[in-house]
Design a protein around this motif. Structure first.
Motif, mmCIF file in Angstrom:
data_model
loop_
_atom_site.group_PDB
_atom_site.id
_atom_site.type_symbol
_atom_site.label_atom_id
_atom_site.label_comp_id
_atom_site.label_asym_id
_atom_site.label_seq_id
_atom_site.Cartn_x
_atom_site.Cartn_y
_atom_site.Cartn_z
ATOM 1 N N LEU A 21 -7.501 1.761 18.423
ATOM 2 C CA LEU A 21 -6.743 2.650 17.540
ATOM 3 C C LEU A 21 -7.663 3.717 16.946
ATOM 4 C CD1 LEU A 21 -4.447 0.135 15.593
ATOM 5 C CD2 LEU A 21 -3.879 1.509 17.607
ATOM 6 N N ARG A 22 -8.847 3.302 16.537
ATOM 7 C CA ARG A 22 -9.832 4.279 16.023
ATOM 8 C C ARG A 22 -10.171 5.298 17.092
ATOM 9 N NH1 ARG A 22 -14.704 0.751 14.905
ATOM 10 N NH2 ARG A 22 -15.686 2.790 14.939
ATOM 11 N N GLU A 23 -10.380 4.829 18.315
ATOM 12 C CA GLU A 23 -10.766 5.725 19.401
ATOM 13 C C GLU A 23 -9.673 6.720 19.727
ATOM 14 O OE1 GLU A 23 -11.737 2.927 22.444
ATOM 15 O OE2 GLU A 23 -13.789 2.600 21.714
ATOM 16 N N ARG A 24 -8.428 6.368 19.431
ATOM 17 C CA ARG A 24 -7.300 7.299 19.625
ATOM 18 C C ARG A 24 -7.226 8.344 18.520
ATOM 19 N NH1 ARG A 24 -2.731 5.094 22.857
ATOM 20 N NH2 ARG A 24 -1.297 6.123 21.430
ATOM 21 N N GLY A 25 -8.116 8.251 17.534
ATOM 22 C CA GLY A 25 -8.150 9.214 16.445
ATOM 23 C C GLY A 25 -7.269 8.862 15.271
ATOM 24 N N LEU A 26 -6.721 7.645 15.261
ATOM 25 C CA LEU A 26 -5.870 7.237 14.149
ATOM 26 C C LEU A 26 -6.709 6.816 12.943
ATOM 27 C CD1 LEU A 26 -3.259 5.083 16.089
ATOM 28 C CD2 LEU A 26 -2.997 7.434 15.302
ATOM 29 N N GLY A 83 7.060 -4.084 -15.317
ATOM 30 C CA GLY A 83 7.343 -4.526 -16.671
ATOM 31 C C GLY A 83 6.085 -4.491 -17.514
ATOM 32 N N ALA A 84 5.687 -5.658 -18.025
ATOM 33 C CA ALA A 84 4.487 -5.731 -18.859
ATOM 34 C C ALA A 84 3.220 -5.934 -18.039
ATOM 35 C CB ALA A 84 4.626 -6.876 -19.865
ATOM 36 N N VAL A 85 3.365 -6.102 -16.740
ATOM 37 C CA VAL A 85 2.212 -6.383 -15.871
ATOM 38 C C VAL A 85 1.693 -5.096 -15.245
ATOM 39 C CG1 VAL A 85 1.401 -7.609 -13.825
ATOM 40 C CG2 VAL A 85 3.064 -8.693 -15.364
ATOM 41 N N GLN A 86 0.416 -4.808 -15.479
ATOM 42 C CA GLN A 86 -0.228 -3.648 -14.884
ATOM 43 C C GLN A 86 -0.927 -4.119 -13.604
ATOM 44 O OE1 GLN A 86 -0.053 -0.516 -16.378
ATOM 45 N NE2 GLN A 86 -0.969 0.378 -14.548
ATOM 46 N N ALA A 87 -0.315 -3.838 -12.434
ATOM 47 C CA ALA A 87 -0.845 -4.335 -11.167
ATOM 48 C C ALA A 87 -1.967 -3.458 -10.626
ATOM 49 C CB ALA A 87 0.278 -4.432 -10.134
ATOM 50 N N LEU A 88 -1.864 -2.147 -10.826
ATOM 51 C CA LEU A 88 -2.880 -1.203 -10.365
ATOM 52 C C LEU A 88 -3.192 -0.222 -11.479
ATOM 53 C CD1 LEU A 88 -1.463 -0.292 -6.823
ATOM 54 C CD2 LEU A 88 -3.382 -1.832 -7.300
ATOM 55 N N THR A 89 -4.470 0.146 -11.586
ATOM 56 C CA THR A 89 -4.891 1.090 -12.620
ATOM 57 C C THR A 89 -5.861 2.100 -12.043
ATOM 58 O OG1 THR A 89 -4.688 -0.641 -14.316
ATOM 59 C CG2 THR A 89 -5.919 1.347 -14.900
ATOM 60 N N ASP A 90 -5.443 3.359 -11.953
ATOM 61 C CA ASP A 90 -6.306 4.481 -11.557
ATOM 62 C C ASP A 90 -7.067 4.207 -10.260
ATOM 63 O OD1 ASP A 90 -5.539 5.925 -13.793
ATOM 64 O OD2 ASP A 90 -7.118 5.049 -15.036
ATOM 65 N N VAL A 91 -6.361 3.801 -9.234
ATOM 66 C CA VAL A 91 -7.000 3.500 -7.949
ATOM 67 C C VAL A 91 -7.130 4.773 -7.110
ATOM 68 C CG1 VAL A 91 -6.771 2.249 -5.772
ATOM 69 C CG2 VAL A 91 -6.204 1.128 -7.937
ATOM 70 N N ASP A 92 -8.328 5.000 -6.587
ATOM 71 C CA ASP A 92 -8.596 6.096 -5.663
ATOM 72 C C ASP A 92 -8.910 5.509 -4.289
ATOM 73 O OD1 ASP A 92 -8.357 7.868 -7.777
ATOM 74 O OD2 ASP A 92 -10.521 8.039 -8.090
ATOM 75 N N LEU A 93 -8.471 6.211 -3.239
ATOM 76 C CA LEU A 93 -8.743 5.748 -1.881
ATOM 77 C C LEU A 93 -8.650 6.934 -0.934
ATOM 78 C CD1 LEU A 93 -9.165 2.895 -0.417
ATOM 79 C CD2 LEU A 93 -6.794 3.174 0.319
ATOM 80 N N ASP A 94 -9.608 7.041 -0.009
ATOM 81 C CA ASP A 94 -9.597 8.085 1.009
ATOM 82 C C ASP A 94 -9.632 7.451 2.381
ATOM 83 O OD1 ASP A 94 -9.577 10.257 -0.760
ATOM 84 O OD2 ASP A 94 -11.757 10.253 -0.944
ATOM 85 N N LEU A 95 -8.828 7.978 3.286
ATOM 86 C CA LEU A 95 -8.771 7.458 4.653
ATOM 87 C C LEU A 95 -8.822 8.640 5.608
ATOM 88 C CD1 LEU A 95 -8.473 4.908 6.372
ATOM 89 C CD2 LEU A 95 -5.995 5.143 6.168
ATOM 90 N N ARG A 96 -9.738 8.571 6.567
ATOM 91 C CA ARG A 96 -9.986 9.679 7.483
ATOM 92 C C ARG A 96 -9.569 9.342 8.909
ATOM 93 N NH1 ARG A 96 -14.020 9.434 3.653
ATOM 94 N NH2 ARG A 96 -14.431 11.392 2.560
ATOM 95 N N ALA A 97 -9.252 10.366 9.658
ATOM 96 C CA ALA A 97 -8.864 10.180 11.051
ATOM 97 C C ALA A 97 -10.041 9.612 11.837
ATOM 98 C CB ALA A 97 -8.440 11.513 11.659
ATOM 99 N N GLY A 98 -9.750 8.668 12.725
ATOM 100 C CA GLY A 98 -10.788 8.101 13.570
ATOM 101 C C GLY A 98 -11.663 7.082 12.886
ATOM 102 N N GLU A 99 -11.225 6.551 11.749
ATOM 103 C CA GLU A 99 -12.006 5.517 11.076
ATOM 104 C C GLU A 99 -11.114 4.328 10.729
ATOM 105 O OE1 GLU A 99 -13.732 5.907 7.231
ATOM 106 O OE2 GLU A 99 -11.872 6.529 6.259
ATOM 107 N N ALA A 100 -11.756 3.179 10.628
ATOM 108 C CA ALA A 100 -11.084 1.979 10.147
ATOM 109 C C ALA A 100 -11.668 1.640 8.788
ATOM 110 C CB ALA A 100 -11.277 0.823 11.119
ATOM 111 N N LEU A 101 -10.822 1.637 7.788
ATOM 112 C CA LEU A 101 -11.220 1.318 6.423
ATOM 113 C C LEU A 101 -10.633 -0.031 6.050
ATOM 114 C CD1 LEU A 101 -12.369 2.079 3.583
ATOM 115 C CD2 LEU A 101 -10.146 3.153 3.120
#
Length: 260
Positions: free
Chosen positions: A193-198, A16-34
């Protein structure tokens, strides 16, 4: 750094009138915990719902394994390879561990062309193998989930998410309300989980947990990116400053963005 699995570009979400997120960027790679951190109302839960297909974004793009993805329903995320473990875990206390793991995806023995009775033995073997691979310690896979500790319940919920062979696992406050020993059990599981490459995205308020097991931390503030930090070179003070909007040591008023 490992291959990029999930990429968000310019994600916006309006209610509605509420802007919850604005232009959010995010990268997630295999084998890492972010880690994804931020104060209450920063937009963490909304972003997770966008990624998991619960609440599609109203703007921006989501890329998965280098291809544009449309996540309009939770089934879309699951089919793509994105598993989400919510804070409430969604476990059935009256069912045992095996039946919780295979709830909704039960295996049946084949009788010619027809499906027969539940393959209880096969599911039990698969459950034991999975939990053993993750080094999850529970008294038995045939005891009701209600009798497990908080850490064991969280481990069962995470293990269940892996049955679909996902590439990305989203963990919503996985150590909330857990004791010290139970928290350590869940943190060890995140490492495995990271060690499994997720690719693992951990939503958390606990910076001690974040710095213990994560590779990077992304900060949201008022629905916007406030910084991405490499755990190896950032301090907790840097992250707290980004969360609160306090001036950094350089007096810029914004968190310095660091990446590997």
């Amino acid at each position: 750094m490992s291959d990029l699995v999930l990429s968000l570009r310019g994600i916006s979400k309006r209610f509605g009138a509420v802007q919850a997120l604005t232009d959010v960027d995010l990268d997630l790679r295999a084998g890492e915990a972010l880690a994804l951190v931020g104060d209450n109302g920063a937009g963490k839960s909304t972003l997770v719902k966008c990624i998991s297909g619960v609440s599609p974004p109203t703007g921006g793009e989501i890329w998965f394994a280098g291809r544009p993805a449309r996540l309009e329903r939770p089934q879309d995320a699951v089919a793509l390879g994105i598993a989400t473990v919510y804070q409430d875990l969604a476990l059935c206390d009256n069912l045992d561990v095996v039946n919780n793991l295979f709830l909704g995806r039960e295996r049946r023995r084949r009788l010619g062309r027809f499906a027969g009775a539940l393959d209880e033995i096969g599911m039990e073997r698969s459950a034991l193998d999975l939990l053993r691979t993750l080094a999850v310690s529970i008294p038995s896979v045939r005891i009701p989930v209600a009798s497990l500790s908080g850490g064991q319940r969280q481990s069962v919920a995470i293990a269940r998410s892996l049955l679909g062979d996902p590439a990305v696992v989203l963990l919503d406050e996985p150590t909330a309300a857990l004791g010290v020993a139970q928290t350590e059990q869940v943190l060890d599981l995140i490492v495995r989980l990271r060690e499994r490459g997720l690719a693992v995205l951990v939503i958390s308020h606990n910076l001690a947990d974040v710095f213990a097991v994560c590779d990077r931390v992304a900060v949201l503030r008022l629905g916007r990116n406030a910084g991405t930090f490499d755990i190896g070179s950032a301090s907790r003070e840097d992250v707290v400053a980004a969360i609160t909007g306090a001036d950094t040591a350089h007096g810029t008023g914004r968190a310095e963005v660091r990446s590997r």
